[in-house]
Write a protein that holds these residues in place. Structure first.
Motif, PDB file in Angstrom:
ATOM      1  N   LEU A  39       0.838  -1.192   0.000  1.00 42.75           N
ATOM      2  CA  LEU A  39       0.000   0.000   0.000  1.00 42.75           C
ATOM      3  C   LEU A  39       0.874   1.243   0.000  1.00 42.75           C
ATOM      4  O   LEU A  39       1.865   1.307   0.717  1.00 42.75           O
ATOM      5  CB  LEU A  39      -0.923  -0.008   1.214  1.00 42.75           C
ATOM      6  CG  LEU A  39      -1.880  -1.199   1.295  1.00 42.75           C
ATOM      7  CD1 LEU A  39      -2.726  -1.108   2.554  1.00 42.75           C
ATOM      8  CD2 LEU A  39      -2.754  -1.287   0.063  1.00 42.75           C
ATOM      9  N   TYR A  40       0.480   2.218  -0.799  1.00 44.11           N
ATOM     10  CA  TYR A  40       1.241   3.463  -0.890  1.00 44.11           C
ATOM     11  C   TYR A  40       0.335   4.617  -0.511  1.00 44.11           C
ATOM     12  O   TYR A  40      -0.662   4.891  -1.186  1.00 44.11           O
ATOM     13  CB  TYR A  40       1.793   3.648  -2.305  1.00 44.11           C
ATOM     14  CG  TYR A  40       2.772   4.793  -2.395  1.00 44.11           C
ATOM     15  CD1 TYR A  40       4.004   4.711  -1.756  1.00 44.11           C
ATOM     16  CD2 TYR A  40       2.457   5.956  -3.082  1.00 44.11           C
ATOM     17  CE1 TYR A  40       4.914   5.756  -1.819  1.00 44.11           C
ATOM     18  CE2 TYR A  40       3.363   7.001  -3.149  1.00 44.11           C
ATOM     19  CZ  TYR A  40       4.582   6.901  -2.521  1.00 44.11           C
ATOM     20  OH  TYR A  40       5.467   7.942  -2.579  1.00 44.11           O
ATOM     21  N   ASP A  41       0.653   5.270   0.581  1.00 38.98           N
ATOM     22  CA  ASP A  41      -0.138   6.392   1.074  1.00 38.98           C
ATOM     23  C   ASP A  41       0.769   7.369   1.812  1.00 38.98           C
ATOM     24  O   ASP A  41       0.740   7.457   3.038  1.00 38.98           O
ATOM     25  CB  ASP A  41      -1.253   5.886   1.984  1.00 38.98           C
ATOM     26  CG  ASP A  41      -2.188   6.991   2.429  1.00 38.98           C
ATOM     27  OD1 ASP A  41      -2.088   8.120   1.913  1.00 38.98           O
ATOM     28  OD2 ASP A  41      -3.035   6.736   3.303  1.00 38.98           O
ATOM     29  N   PRO A  42       1.611   8.121   1.080  1.00 35.12           N
ATOM     30  CA  PRO A  42       2.538   9.025   1.748  1.00 35.12           C
ATOM     31  C   PRO A  42       1.854  10.193   2.462  1.00 35.12           C
ATOM     32  O   PRO A  42       2.475  10.846   3.289  1.00 35.12           O
ATOM     33  CB  PRO A  42       3.430   9.510   0.604  1.00 35.12           C
ATOM     34  CG  PRO A  42       2.552   9.428  -0.597  1.00 35.12           C
ATOM     35  CD  PRO A  42       1.713   8.199  -0.372  1.00 35.12           C
ATOM     36  N   LEU A  43       0.589  10.429   2.169  1.00 31.21           N
ATOM     37  CA  LEU A  43      -0.144  11.468   2.889  1.00 31.21           C
ATOM     38  C   LEU A  43      -0.425  11.053   4.333  1.00 31.21           C
ATOM     39  O   LEU A  43      -0.643  11.902   5.192  1.00 31.21           O
ATOM     40  CB  LEU A  43      -1.454  11.800   2.180  1.00 31.21           C
ATOM     41  CG  LEU A  43      -1.303  12.539   0.853  1.00 31.21           C
ATOM     42  CD1 LEU A  43      -2.623  12.551   0.100  1.00 31.21           C
ATOM     43  CD2 LEU A  43      -0.807  13.952   1.077  1.00 31.21           C
ATOM     44  N   SER A  44      -0.391   9.741   4.586  1.00 28.88           N
ATOM     45  CA  SER A  44      -0.663   9.230   5.937  1.00 28.88           C
ATOM     46  C   SER A  44       0.511   8.496   6.564  1.00 28.88           C
ATOM     47  O   SER A  44       0.578   8.373   7.778  1.00 28.88           O
ATOM     48  CB  SER A  44      -1.851   8.265   5.909  1.00 28.88           C
ATOM     49  OG  SER A  44      -3.014   8.927   5.497  1.00 28.88           O
ATOM     50  N   ARG A  45       1.415   7.998   5.742  1.00 29.68           N
ATOM     51  CA  ARG A  45       2.516   7.175   6.244  1.00 29.68           C
ATOM     52  C   ARG A  45       3.821   7.970   6.260  1.00 29.68           C
ATOM     53  O   ARG A  45       4.347   8.342   5.220  1.00 29.68           O
ATOM     54  CB  ARG A  45       2.660   5.921   5.394  1.00 29.68           C
ATOM     55  CG  ARG A  45       1.449   5.015   5.503  1.00 29.68           C
ATOM     56  CD  ARG A  45       1.596   3.799   4.647  1.00 29.68           C
ATOM     57  NE  ARG A  45       0.469   2.905   4.874  1.00 29.68           N
ATOM     58  CZ  ARG A  45       0.527   1.601   4.702  1.00 29.68           C
ATOM     59  NH1 ARG A  45       1.646   1.033   4.290  1.00 29.68           N
ATOM     60  NH2 ARG A  45      -0.532   0.862   4.927  1.00 29.68           N
ATOM     61  N   ALA A  93       2.583  18.592   3.081  1.00 30.78           N
ATOM     62  CA  ALA A  93       3.430  19.619   2.469  1.00 30.78           C
ATOM     63  C   ALA A  93       4.521  18.979   1.608  1.00 30.78           C
ATOM     64  O   ALA A  93       4.800  19.449   0.507  1.00 30.78           O
ATOM     65  CB  ALA A  93       4.035  20.514   3.544  1.00 30.78           C
ATOM     66  N   ILE A  94       5.116  17.881   2.080  1.00 29.13           N
ATOM     67  CA  ILE A  94       6.124  17.162   1.297  1.00 29.13           C
ATOM     68  C   ILE A  94       5.494  16.605   0.023  1.00 29.13           C
ATOM     69  O   ILE A  94       6.030  16.762  -1.080  1.00 29.13           O
ATOM     70  CB  ILE A  94       6.764  16.025   2.127  1.00 29.13           C
ATOM     71  CG1 ILE A  94       7.644  16.600   3.229  1.00 29.13           C
ATOM     72  CG2 ILE A  94       7.565  15.072   1.227  1.00 29.13           C
ATOM     73  CD1 ILE A  94       8.098  15.578   4.265  1.00 29.13           C
ATOM     74  N   CYS A  95       4.345  15.973   0.159  1.00 25.74           N
ATOM     75  CA  CYS A  95       3.681  15.364  -0.994  1.00 25.74           C
ATOM     76  C   CYS A  95       3.262  16.409  -2.021  1.00 25.74           C
ATOM     77  O   CYS A  95       3.391  16.186  -3.230  1.00 25.74           O
ATOM     78  CB  CYS A  95       2.472  14.551  -0.546  1.00 25.74           C
ATOM     79  SG  CYS A  95       2.931  13.048   0.361  1.00 25.74           S
ATOM     80  N   LEU A  96       2.775  17.553  -1.570  1.00 20.42           N
ATOM     81  CA  LEU A  96       2.404  18.623  -2.501  1.00 20.42           C
ATOM     82  C   LEU A  96       3.625  19.107  -3.275  1.00 20.42           C
ATOM     83  O   LEU A  96       3.548  19.355  -4.484  1.00 20.42           O
ATOM     84  CB  LEU A  96       1.771  19.790  -1.751  1.00 20.42           C
ATOM     85  CG  LEU A  96       0.332  19.607  -1.304  1.00 20.42           C
ATOM     86  CD1 LEU A  96      -0.083  20.748  -0.381  1.00 20.42           C
ATOM     87  CD2 LEU A  96      -0.595  19.530  -2.503  1.00 20.42           C
ATOM     88  N   CYS A  97       4.739  19.234  -2.612  1.00 18.85           N
ATOM     89  CA  CYS A  97       5.965  19.689  -3.255  1.00 18.85           C
ATOM     90  C   CYS A  97       6.407  18.697  -4.331  1.00 18.85           C
ATOM     91  O   CYS A  97       6.693  19.077  -5.470  1.00 18.85           O
ATOM     92  CB  CYS A  97       7.054  19.871  -2.197  1.00 18.85           C
ATOM     93  SG  CYS A  97       8.542  20.680  -2.783  1.00 18.85           S
TER      94      CYS A  97
END
Length: 108
Positions: A39-45, A93-97
């Motif tokens: 599972l890939y969910d960098p907004l939560s992990r 913020a990291i994911c948006l960048c």
């Protein structure tokens, strides 16, 4: 700056693509299932978000005295795009960048 209309799944897909991950079918839900069934969910992990930060040299700063107090995390790519992104939490913020970097690369 990225449009406010971008969805979480679009952010996640761009982050996955930036990392070189491939994914199968999806139904506009997060977490995204990669082809290797993880599972890939960098907004939560946190680990996945920080892997993005490490790979793309994302710098961050907590700006609690900034006028954007509802989005205190500021991110930007060191030596790269000079655009700053603000997020309510550091992972976002990291994911948006990273998503914006991927979008800019696709536009070329």
């Amino acid at each position: 700056m990225m449009s406010a209309a971008i969805t979480d799944i679009e952010i996640t897909k761009r982050c996955a693509a930036a990392m070189g991950y491939t994914f199968g079918k999806y139904d506009d839900n997060i977490p995204l299932t990669l082809d290797n069934f993880s599972l890939y969910d960098p907004l939560s992990r946190c680990g996945q978000a920080f892997a993005l930060a490490e790979r793309f040299k994302i710098c961050w700063q907590y700006c609690d005295t900034d006028s954007r107090s509802d989005k205190p995390w500021r991110t930007y790519q060191h030596g790269g795009l000079r655009t700053t992104y603000f997020g309510a939490d550091l992972k976002r913020a990291i994911c948006l960048c990273v998503a914006q970097m991927k979008l800019a690369k696709e536009a070329k």
